[in-house]
Design an enzyme around this catalytic site. Structure first.
Site, PDB file in Angstrom:
ATOM      1  N   ASP A   8      32.260  35.128 -15.155  1.00  0.00           N
ATOM      2  CA  ASP A   8      32.450  34.260 -16.374  1.00  0.00           C
ATOM      3  C   ASP A   8      33.166  34.969 -17.562  1.00  0.00           C
ATOM      4  O   ASP A   8      32.384  36.220 -17.776  1.00  0.00           O
ATOM      5  CB  ASP A   8      30.921  33.764 -16.993  1.00  0.00           C
ATOM      6  CG  ASP A   8      30.995  32.553 -17.818  1.00  0.00           C
ATOM      7  OD1 ASP A   8      30.067  31.748 -17.504  1.00  0.00           O
ATOM      8  OD2 ASP A   8      31.709  32.554 -18.524  1.00  0.00           O
ATOM      9  N   ASP A 103      37.418  29.378 -17.452  1.00  0.00           N
ATOM     10  CA  ASP A 103      37.022  30.520 -17.785  1.00  0.00           C
ATOM     11  C   ASP A 103      35.927  31.081 -16.861  1.00  0.00           C
ATOM     12  O   ASP A 103      35.137  31.922 -17.164  1.00  0.00           O
ATOM     13  CB  ASP A 103      36.537  30.672 -19.174  1.00  0.00           C
ATOM     14  CG  ASP A 103      35.006  30.335 -19.341  1.00  0.00           C
ATOM     15  OD1 ASP A 103      34.749  29.082 -18.682  1.00  0.00           O
ATOM     16  OD2 ASP A 103      34.433  30.566 -20.367  1.00  0.00           O
ATOM     17  N   GLU A 104      35.655  30.480 -15.611  1.00  0.00           N
ATOM     18  CA  GLU A 104      34.545  30.540 -14.895  1.00  0.00           C
ATOM     19  C   GLU A 104      34.818  30.598 -13.267  1.00  0.00           C
ATOM     20  O   GLU A 104      35.531  29.637 -12.967  1.00  0.00           O
ATOM     21  CB  GLU A 104      33.459  29.341 -15.273  1.00  0.00           C
ATOM     22  CG  GLU A 104      32.063  29.666 -15.080  1.00  0.00           C
ATOM     23  CD  GLU A 104      31.369  28.427 -15.291  1.00  0.00           C
ATOM     24  OE1 GLU A 104      30.307  28.476 -14.835  1.00  0.00           O
ATOM     25  OE2 GLU A 104      31.950  27.589 -15.798  1.00  0.00           O
TER      26      GLU A 104
END
Length: 414
Positions: A8, A103-104
DNA sequence: TCTGGGGTCCTAGGACCC
DNA sequence: TCTGGGGTCCTAGGACCC
């Protein structure tokens, strides 16, 4: 033994902005729009969070809490570019990768011990590789399950690494608030609190019959999650296998509420073209077309229509959406938001008779040509579905400035 | 506080069919 | 003339996630 990493990125949008403008570092930065705009916070720097600013908060509220913050509109293209760089690092590290959002990501690291050593060493290696390749901070959670790794990466923030040893899942989750479990939001948290259930360990103590009786399927899922199991639901899907989207939608909140029928219908035409284009990009045909209407008091309705045959054509989508609109809009009522949503995808349109087929094929070619034009000259270069002539065109462009067809999901807490 | 935009999954009632 | 039971599709709404 299975090993899953959850990666993350820390304050992703803000961190990317800092890469482009290092003077922002350490300052209160809010990405999402101007402080007086209609919208919410997409990401806030840690300095801004100290004042209580967090994602999903109205920008105007953020401004009241932190008036000295720097408010940025954001650059989706930049974030996508950085996201691609991160994805490249992950794929270079191990083949089984699923990007869960911009974003993960999840990595299936099972069987990599000879290559990278024990999980904690592997996680630190990856953490450093991402930092070196992108200059961005990130946090990594590692464990036997996706769910526990996800919670662990959150606990590892900022910029940390956390490995939950096998058999230690329950004691890791136990002391945490139930809200930390993905899938438990505000509403479930409040309902659970009525039963005195506040920590994950309270949840784990209850028997499944109780949970299932009071919370249905959610209860069953919760029982598993409290034990750190992936079984059932989204967390059960295999890492590294891309899935087709199940719906495509676009919606727009007007800068100012309006009841101008011409503006409203032109906006619907524009939104229909946007979803239609993405539908064709995927090579899909959609069975169900849905209209979304939000009035100025925020009350929201949806009206859907399933077609006899799935379609790929803007004209068809516009026709259905406008019909839904005309039969459901309380004429004169002021509208805040309009949306168009497609679902029920099939790879190919079902069989149709020859005449209809020829007509559809011809139209299909027209839209394909229009899509190419938009690719070359920009989204504003072609408008087919009508309602976009003269001065109204400008009004609609104001309502939907420079639309892009690629959606981007906002990063969450981080 | 005055609330974006893109998604996923679940529930629940009614239609319709066998 | 007092009323089955299951399966599937459609529709509307809502919780939740990033």
């Amino acid at each position: 033994m299975r090993l899953v990493f959850h990666i993350d990125m820390d304050a992703f949008f803000v961190s990317v902005e800092e890469l482009y403008d290092p003077s922002l570092k350490g300052k209160a930065v809010v990405v999402g729009g101007r402080s007086e705009a209609r919208g919410v916070v997409s990401a806030a720097s840690y300095a801004a969070r100290k004042f209580g600013v967090h994602s999903a908060m109205p920008l105007r509220t953020a401004y009241k809490l932190c008036p000295h913050a720097i408010f940025l509109e954001g650059n989706l293209d930049r974030y996508r570019e950085c996201s691609k760089k991160v994805a490249q690092v992950l794929h270079d590290f191990t083949p089984q990768v699923s990007m869960a959002s911009i974003d993960e990501a999840y990595l299936d690291m099972t069987g990599t011990e000879r290559l990278y050593g024990p999980p904690i060493a592997a996680a630190h290696k990856l953490h450093e590789k991402i930092r070196q390749a992108t200059g961005l901070n990130n946090s990594i959670g590692a464990s036997r399950s996706r769910l526990v790794s996800k919670v662990a990466s959150d606990q590892a923030k900022p910029n940390g690494v956390l490995w939950i040893l096998p058999e230690m899942e329950a004691s890791f989750l136990g002391p945490l608030d139930v809200r930390k479990i993905p899938g438990v939001g505000k509403v479930s948290e409040a309902t659970l609190a009525q039963y005195g259930i506040r920590k994950v360990r309270d949840l784990a103590r209850l028997d499944e019959t109780f949970l299932s009786e009071h919370f249905g399927r959610l209860g069953i899922a919760l029982a598993g999650k409290a034990k750190g199991e992936d079984a059932g639901g989204w967390y059960d899907s295999e890492i590294g296998v891309a899935e087709d989207p199940k719906s495509i939608s676009h919606e727009r909140t007007f800068n100012e509420d309006t009841s101008d029928a011409v503006v409203l219908e032109a906006t619907l035409a524009r939104l229909s073209e946007m979803v239609g284009r993405r539908l064709r990009d995927h090579g899909f045909h959609a069975k169900t077309v849905q209209l979304k209407l939000r009035y100025k008091d925020f009350s929201t309705i949806t009206r859907a229509k399933s077609l006899p045959r799935p379609t790929q054509l803007d004209t068809e989508i516009v026709r259905v959406v406008k019909h839904l609109f005309r039969t459901s809009w309380k004429a004169g009522c002021t509208i805040r938001l309009l949306g168009v949503h497609l679902s029920g995808f099939e790879g190919q349109a079902a069989q149709m008779d020859l005449l209809e087929g020829a007509q559809t094929e011809r139209l299909g070619k027209v839209f394909a040509a229009a899509d190419k034009m938009r690719e070359r000259f920009g989204n504003d270069s072609v408008t087919l579905a009508g309602g976009m002539r003269g001065k109204f065109r400008e009004k609609v462009h104001e309502a939907i400035p420079n639309p892009t067809n690629e959606p981007v999901r906002r990063p969450g807490k981080d």
